[in-house]
Design a protein around this motif. Structure first.
Motif, PDB file in Angstrom:
ATOM      1  N   THR A   3       0.821  -1.210   0.000  1.00  0.00           N
ATOM      2  CA  THR A   3       0.000   0.000   0.000  1.00  0.00           C
ATOM      3  C   THR A   3       0.854   1.257   0.000  1.00  0.00           C
ATOM      4  OG1 THR A   3      -0.132  -0.074   2.404  1.00  0.00           O
ATOM      5  CG2 THR A   3      -1.916  -1.126   1.176  1.00  0.00           C
ATOM      6  N   ARG A   4       2.151   1.107  -0.200  1.00  0.00           N
ATOM      7  CA  ARG A   4       3.067   2.241  -0.241  1.00  0.00           C
ATOM      8  C   ARG A   4       2.788   3.084  -1.490  1.00  0.00           C
ATOM      9  NH1 ARG A   4       8.190   2.497  -2.443  1.00  0.00           N
ATOM     10  NH2 ARG A   4       7.920   0.367  -3.149  1.00  0.00           N
ATOM     11  N   LEU A   5       2.804   4.406  -1.325  1.00  0.00           N
ATOM     12  CA  LEU A   5       2.588   5.305  -2.466  1.00  0.00           C
ATOM     13  C   LEU A   5       3.800   5.305  -3.387  1.00  0.00           C
ATOM     14  CD1 LEU A   5       0.962   8.452  -0.820  1.00  0.00           C
ATOM     15  CD2 LEU A   5      -0.159   6.740  -2.225  1.00  0.00           C
ATOM     16  N   MET A   6       3.539   5.465  -4.671  1.00  0.00           N
ATOM     17  CA  MET A   6       4.627   5.594  -5.632  1.00  0.00           C
ATOM     18  C   MET A   6       5.257   6.966  -5.451  1.00  0.00           C
ATOM     19  SD  MET A   6       2.893   3.930  -9.030  1.00  0.00           S
ATOM     20  CE  MET A   6       4.394   3.720  -9.947  1.00  0.00           C
ATOM     21  N   SER A   7       6.577   7.026  -5.430  1.00  0.00           N
ATOM     22  CA  SER A   7       7.283   8.290  -5.271  1.00  0.00           C
ATOM     23  C   SER A   7       7.366   9.016  -6.615  1.00  0.00           C
ATOM     24  CB  SER A   7       8.690   8.044  -4.728  1.00  0.00           C
ATOM     25  OG  SER A   7       9.478   7.398  -5.715  1.00  0.00           O
ATOM     26  N   GLU A   8       7.848  10.244  -6.558  1.00  0.00           N
ATOM     27  CA  GLU A   8       8.043  11.021  -7.786  1.00  0.00           C
ATOM     28  C   GLU A   8       8.974  10.274  -8.748  1.00  0.00           C
ATOM     29  OE1 GLU A   8       6.879  14.187  -8.749  1.00  0.00           O
ATOM     30  OE2 GLU A   8       5.465  13.876  -7.121  1.00  0.00           O
ATOM     31  N   GLN A   9      10.047   9.706  -8.200  1.00  0.00           N
ATOM     32  CA  GLN A   9      11.003   8.968  -9.026  1.00  0.00           C
ATOM     33  C   GLN A   9      10.369   7.703  -9.600  1.00  0.00           C
ATOM     34  OE1 GLN A   9      14.122  10.048  -9.943  1.00  0.00           O
ATOM     35  NE2 GLN A   9      13.967   8.337 -11.364  1.00  0.00           N
ATOM     36  N   ASP A  10       9.552   7.018  -8.806  1.00  0.00           N
ATOM     37  CA  ASP A  10       8.858   5.820  -9.292  1.00  0.00           C
ATOM     38  C   ASP A  10       7.969   6.162 -10.484  1.00  0.00           C
ATOM     39  OD1 ASP A  10       9.988   4.282  -7.252  1.00  0.00           O
ATOM     40  OD2 ASP A  10       8.258   4.533  -5.924  1.00  0.00           O
ATOM     41  N   LEU A  11       7.224   7.259 -10.368  1.00  0.00           N
ATOM     42  CA  LEU A  11       6.340   7.667 -11.463  1.00  0.00           C
ATOM     43  C   LEU A  11       7.134   8.044 -12.706  1.00  0.00           C
ATOM     44  CD1 LEU A  11       3.754   9.650  -9.366  1.00  0.00           C
ATOM     45  CD2 LEU A  11       3.266   7.637 -10.754  1.00  0.00           C
ATOM     46  N   ARG A  12       8.288   8.698 -12.512  1.00  0.00           N
ATOM     47  CA  ARG A  12       9.145   9.024 -13.655  1.00  0.00           C
ATOM     48  C   ARG A  12       9.664   7.758 -14.319  1.00  0.00           C
ATOM     49  NH1 ARG A  12      12.593  12.353 -10.455  1.00  0.00           N
ATOM     50  NH2 ARG A  12      11.130  13.899  -9.733  1.00  0.00           N
ATOM     51  N   ASP A  13      10.077   6.787 -13.501  1.00  0.00           N
ATOM     52  CA  ASP A  13      10.605   5.535 -14.048  1.00  0.00           C
ATOM     53  C   ASP A  13       9.535   4.757 -14.807  1.00  0.00           C
ATOM     54  OD1 ASP A  13      13.069   6.132 -12.944  1.00  0.00           O
ATOM     55  OD2 ASP A  13      12.791   4.828 -11.197  1.00  0.00           O
ATOM     56  N   VAL A  14       8.325   4.708 -14.265  1.00  0.00           N
ATOM     57  CA  VAL A  14       7.241   3.944 -14.882  1.00  0.00           C
ATOM     58  C   VAL A  14       6.760   4.592 -16.174  1.00  0.00           C
ATOM     59  CG1 VAL A  14       4.807   3.304 -14.580  1.00  0.00           C
ATOM     60  CG2 VAL A  14       6.450   2.815 -12.770  1.00  0.00           C
ATOM     61  N   THR A  15       6.535   5.902 -16.132  1.00  0.00           N
ATOM     62  CA  THR A  15       5.955   6.582 -17.289  1.00  0.00           C
ATOM     63  C   THR A  15       6.989   7.103 -18.276  1.00  0.00           C
ATOM     64  OG1 THR A  15       5.930   8.732 -16.186  1.00  0.00           O
ATOM     65  CG2 THR A  15       3.974   7.342 -15.915  1.00  0.00           C
ATOM     66  N   GLY A  16       8.183   7.369 -17.790  1.00  0.00           N
ATOM     67  CA  GLY A  16       9.192   7.986 -18.642  1.00  0.00           C
ATOM     68  C   GLY A  16       8.962   9.474 -18.823  1.00  0.00           C
ATOM     69  N   LYS A  17       8.074  10.041 -18.021  1.00  0.00           N
ATOM     70  CA  LYS A  17       7.709  11.462 -18.132  1.00  0.00           C
ATOM     71  C   LYS A  17       8.070  12.186 -16.840  1.00  0.00           C
ATOM     72  CE  LYS A  17       5.391  10.397 -21.888  1.00  0.00           C
ATOM     73  NZ  LYS A  17       5.934  10.626 -23.179  1.00  0.00           N
ATOM     74  N   LYS A  18       8.440  13.473 -16.957  1.00  0.00           N
ATOM     75  CA  LYS A  18       8.778  14.281 -15.781  1.00  0.00           C
ATOM     76  C   LYS A  18       7.606  15.134 -15.314  1.00  0.00           C
ATOM     77  CE  LYS A  18      13.729  14.732 -16.482  1.00  0.00           C
ATOM     78  NZ  LYS A  18      14.844  15.670 -16.651  1.00  0.00           N
ATOM     79  N   ARG A  19       6.872  15.704 -16.264  1.00  0.00           N
ATOM     80  CA  ARG A  19       5.760  16.587 -15.902  1.00  0.00           C
ATOM     81  C   ARG A  19       4.569  15.784 -15.407  1.00  0.00           C
ATOM     82  NH1 ARG A  19       3.892  19.999 -20.540  1.00  0.00           N
ATOM     83  NH2 ARG A  19       3.759  17.906 -21.334  1.00  0.00           N
TER      84      ARG A  19
END
Length: 81
Positions: A3-19
């Motif tokens: 149930t841990r939230l995805m971090s900013e870096q996790d979201l960047r890694d998954v999507t390949g997007k910064k914004r």
């Protein structure tokens, strides 16, 4: 279940997007949903929810292959205008 939230870096890694808006658009394109976002635009998503989205997309979600139960016919109460 994580149930841990995805971090900013996790979201960047998954999507390949910064914004944040580009990350939200990526989720809309690949999973057909608009993720929940904070007031500043950051996405709020748990790892468990992301893994469930991947499983659903791959067709391996538990119970996904079970036939739908018989549902009664829906009868409108009144005629729509």
């Amino acid at each position: 279940m994580d149930t841990r939230l995805m971090s900013e870096q996790d979201l960047r890694d998954v999507t390949g997007k910064k914004r944040h808006s580009a990350q939200a658009a990526w989720f809309k394109l690949h999973f057909g949903l608009t993720p929940v976002q904070r007031a500043d635009g950051r996405i709020i998503l748990t790892w468990a929810a992301f893994e469930a989205l991947q499983a659903k997309r791959a067709g391996v979600l538990p119970g996904a292959g079970a036939p739908a139960p018989n549902r009664p016919a829906l009868i409108p109460l009144r005629k729509a205008a």
